[in-house]
Design a protein around this motif. Structure first.
Motif: not given
Length: 185
Positions: A143-150, A175-179, A181-185
């Protein structure tokens, strides 16, 4: 599959000969289970591939689920200690379904609850890295890998399409925020 697949009388086995009939019958049964009985002209090869992948992951998922559910070593007794002389009381085994890279796993875990602060705790969740999400560490990494790109929506679709994993867009975002990724989208 009935009858004698090798054409021999039951109990009349020839040493050293392979029973190809049984092997062929088993292969045919597996193919029939995955495909049904369409003719080659009607065959949707992509659908067959996806179905075969799904069916192939079910066996290890059930084996892992069974192994974890039969191991009750997460039961640490009638209570566990907390700071400030508080205790969590054992409240039986509680079930929860986790999305794994093999598909859903329904796990029964020892459940402890503090009556004073009303918080619950499953030691197995912590030991397996499952305490924060209903996703396994493998699914979270994907999930984190996908969210980093899309985008979160695109990540959700990609996870479903490529891995057969169900993660809604909002869950990808959390999941991205918790791991990190921050709030970006």
């Amino acid at each position: 599959m009935g009858g004698c697949p090798t054409g021999t009388v039951p109990g009349n086995f020839h040493r050293g000969r392979r029973k190809r009939g049984l092997q062929t019958d088993l292969q045919n049964e597996i193919v029939e289970t995955l495909l049904g009985c369409p003719s080659i002209a009607e065959l949707d090869f992509e659908a067959v591939e996806m179905s075969a992948r799904h069916q192939a992951s079910r066996l290890p998922a059930r084996a892992l689920e069974q192994r974890l559910n039969t191991d009750t070593s997460d039961h640490a007794g009638p209570q566990t200690a907390l700071p400030l002389r508080r205790f969590r009381q054992y409240h039986g085994r509680h079930g929860r379904t986790f999305e794994s890279v093999l598909g859903p796993l329904h796990l029964q875990r020892a459940y402890y609850r503090c009556e004073q602060c009303e918080s619950g705790f499953c030691p197995r969740d912590q030991a397996l890295g499952l305490e924060s999400f209903s996703r396994t560490p493998g699914v979270l990494r994907m999930t984190a890998s996908a969210a980093a790109l899309l985008s979160f929506e695109e990540s959700s679709g990609l996870l479903h399409e490529l891995a057969g994993v169900e993660v809604r867009a909002k869950q990808v975002e959390r999941a991205a925020e918790a791991l990190g990724g921050g709030d970006r989208r």
